[in-house]
Design a protein around this motif. Structure first.
Motif, PDB file in Angstrom:
ATOM      1  N   ILE A 145       0.758  -1.221  -0.041  1.00  0.00           N
ATOM      2  CA  ILE A 145       0.057  -0.108   0.119  1.00  0.00           C
ATOM      3  C   ILE A 145       0.784   1.147  -0.002  1.00  0.00           C
ATOM      4  N   MET A 146       0.494   2.356  -0.864  1.00  0.00           N
ATOM      5  CA  MET A 146       1.295   3.738  -0.934  1.00  0.00           C
ATOM      6  C   MET A 146       0.219   4.366  -0.659  1.00  0.00           C
ATOM      7  N   ASN A 147       0.128   5.336   0.611  1.00  0.00           N
ATOM      8  CA  ASN A 147      -0.651   6.161   0.819  1.00  0.00           C
ATOM      9  C   ASN A 147      -0.164   7.586   1.177  1.00  0.00           C
ATOM     10  N   ASP A 148      -1.209   8.521   1.025  1.00  0.00           N
ATOM     11  CA  ASP A 148      -0.823   9.998   1.454  1.00  0.00           C
ATOM     12  C   ASP A 148      -1.674  10.316   2.416  1.00  0.00           C
ATOM     13  N   ILE A 161      -5.049   6.716  -1.241  1.00  0.00           N
ATOM     14  CA  ILE A 161      -4.165   5.561  -1.674  1.00  0.00           C
ATOM     15  C   ILE A 161      -3.780   5.828  -3.158  1.00  0.00           C
ATOM     16  N   HIS A 162      -2.299   5.812  -3.146  1.00  0.00           N
ATOM     17  CA  HIS A 162      -1.729   6.006  -4.494  1.00  0.00           C
ATOM     18  C   HIS A 162      -1.389   4.694  -5.220  1.00  0.00           C
ATOM     19  N   TRP A 163      -1.365   3.507  -4.552  1.00  0.00           N
ATOM     20  CA  TRP A 163      -0.966   2.369  -5.072  1.00  0.00           C
ATOM     21  C   TRP A 163      -1.451   1.277  -4.091  1.00  0.00           C
ATOM     22  N   MET A 168      -4.699  -3.725  -7.557  1.00  0.00           N
ATOM     23  CA  MET A 168      -6.040  -3.294  -7.179  1.00  0.00           C
ATOM     24  C   MET A 168      -6.294  -1.802  -7.657  1.00  0.00           C
ATOM     25  N   LEU A 169      -5.437  -0.818  -7.261  1.00  0.00           N
ATOM     26  CA  LEU A 169      -5.188   0.368  -7.778  1.00  0.00           C
ATOM     27  C   LEU A 169      -4.118   0.561  -8.181  1.00  0.00           C
ATOM     28  N   PHE A 170      -4.038   1.259  -9.735  1.00  0.00           N
ATOM     29  CA  PHE A 170      -2.657   1.410 -10.252  1.00  0.00           C
ATOM     30  C   PHE A 170      -1.829   2.311  -9.676  1.00  0.00           C
ATOM     31  N   TYR A 171      -0.559   2.641  -9.758  1.00  0.00           N
ATOM     32  CA  TYR A 171       0.337   3.548  -9.104  1.00  0.00           C
ATOM     33  C   TYR A 171      -0.226   4.985  -9.695  1.00  0.00           C
ATOM     34  N   ARG A 172      -0.289   5.833  -8.842  1.00  0.00           N
ATOM     35  CA  ARG A 172      -0.352   7.511  -9.003  1.00  0.00           C
ATOM     36  C   ARG A 172       0.535   8.055  -8.222  1.00  0.00           C
ATOM     37  N   LYS A 204      12.554  12.249  -5.841  1.00  0.00           N
ATOM     38  CA  LYS A 204      12.031  11.525  -4.671  1.00  0.00           C
ATOM     39  C   LYS A 204      11.154  10.247  -4.763  1.00  0.00           C
ATOM     40  N   LYS A 205      10.225  10.466  -6.041  1.00  0.00           N
ATOM     41  CA  LYS A 205       9.455   9.416  -6.238  1.00  0.00           C
ATOM     42  C   LYS A 205      10.197   8.162  -6.813  1.00  0.00           C
ATOM     43  N   TYR A 206      11.173   8.226  -7.572  1.00  0.00           N
ATOM     44  CA  TYR A 206      11.757   7.118  -8.256  1.00  0.00           C
ATOM     45  C   TYR A 206      12.782   6.542  -7.280  1.00  0.00           C
ATOM     46  N   THR A 207      13.425   7.679  -6.304  1.00  0.00           N
ATOM     47  CA  THR A 207      14.416   7.075  -5.424  1.00  0.00           C
ATOM     48  C   THR A 207      13.348   6.298  -4.362  1.00  0.00           C
ATOM     49  N   GLY A 208      12.367   6.631  -4.080  1.00  0.00           N
ATOM     50  CA  GLY A 208      11.466   5.988  -2.837  1.00  0.00           C
ATOM     51  C   GLY A 208      11.164   4.446  -3.676  1.00  0.00           C
ATOM     52  N   LEU A 209      10.466   4.479  -4.794  1.00  0.00           N
ATOM     53  CA  LEU A 209      10.351   3.237  -5.392  1.00  0.00           C
ATOM     54  C   LEU A 209      11.326   2.382  -5.501  1.00  0.00           C
ATOM     55  N   LEU A 210      12.647   2.860  -5.932  1.00  0.00           N
ATOM     56  CA  LEU A 210      13.901   1.867  -5.958  1.00  0.00           C
ATOM     57  C   LEU A 210      14.175   1.396  -4.792  1.00  0.00           C
ATOM     58  N   LEU A 211      14.128   2.094  -3.594  1.00  0.00           N
ATOM     59  CA  LEU A 211      14.415   1.867  -2.250  1.00  0.00           C
ATOM     60  C   LEU A 211      13.181   0.820  -1.829  1.00  0.00           C
ATOM     61  N   LEU A 212      12.345   1.223  -2.234  1.00  0.00           N
ATOM     62  CA  LEU A 212      10.914   0.026  -1.492  1.00  0.00           C
ATOM     63  C   LEU A 212      11.469  -1.296  -2.360  1.00  0.00           C
ATOM     64  N   VAL A 213      11.545  -1.294  -3.554  1.00  0.00           N
ATOM     65  CA  VAL A 213      11.430  -2.565  -4.444  1.00  0.00           C
ATOM     66  C   VAL A 213      12.823  -3.243  -3.886  1.00  0.00           C
ATOM     67  N   THR A 214      13.936  -2.615  -3.680  1.00  0.00           N
ATOM     68  CA  THR A 214      15.208  -3.458  -3.163  1.00  0.00           C
ATOM     69  C   THR A 214      15.218  -3.833  -1.733  1.00  0.00           C
ATOM     70  N   ILE A 215      14.471  -2.880  -0.893  1.00  0.00           N
ATOM     71  CA  ILE A 215      14.370  -3.412   0.541  1.00  0.00           C
ATOM     72  C   ILE A 215      13.196  -4.550   0.619  1.00  0.00           C
TER      73      ILE A 215
END
Length: 135
Positions: free
Chosen positions: A6-9, A18-20, A36-40, A115-126
């Motif tokens: 879940i990605m949320n704001d 919910i963004h993802w 269930m909800l595509f990335y925004r 920040k968006k792509y750094t956050g996504l890369l960090l999340l997928v790696t971790i």
């Protein structure tokens, strides 16, 4: 094991957004999940302050095939987790922040993009490491 992402704001105007939302992620095969909800991406309105974008990874107890629409993006985390039948704390969570700036919009958009792509890369790696250590 299967996971839900879940990605949320929580700082969205009008309440949590919910963004993802991806469920039924099998092992470390992220693409196997049910989107269930595509990335925004982040898009905080002007003068709305700093927004926290939070990625949370939960372990699932059963498959989830619920249907969500764009109208479902505005929902509290408590209500979302109840709807998904997810209990407990996330096994991993990370966040980044973003803010819209009227004074220097082009620069701010670049920062948000980085920040968006750094956050996504960090999340997928971790996430890959977390899942591999639990298999």
């Amino acid at each position: 094991k299967k996971y839900i992402l879940i990605m949320n704001d929580p700082d969205a105007v009008g309440g949590n957004r919910i963004h993802w939302l991806v469920s039924n992620i099998s092992g470390n095969h992220f693409n196997s999940g049910n989107h269930m909800l595509f990335y925004r991406g982040p898009a905080p309105p002007r003068n709305s302050g700093i927004h926290n974008y939070i990625f949370s990874l939960y372990e699932m107890t059963h498959d989830n095939h619920l249907f969500f629409t764009e109208a479902n993006r505005k929902i509290t985390m408590t209500d979302l987790l109840a709807k998904l039948n997810v209990t407990g704390q996330p096994i991993y969570s990370t966040r980044f922040t973003s803010q819209n700036s009227q004074e220097d919009g082009a620069f701010q958009k670049l920062i948000v993009l980085l920040k968006k792509y750094t956050g996504l890369l960090l999340l997928v790696t971790i996430m890959s490491g977390v899942i591999q250590t639990q298999l």
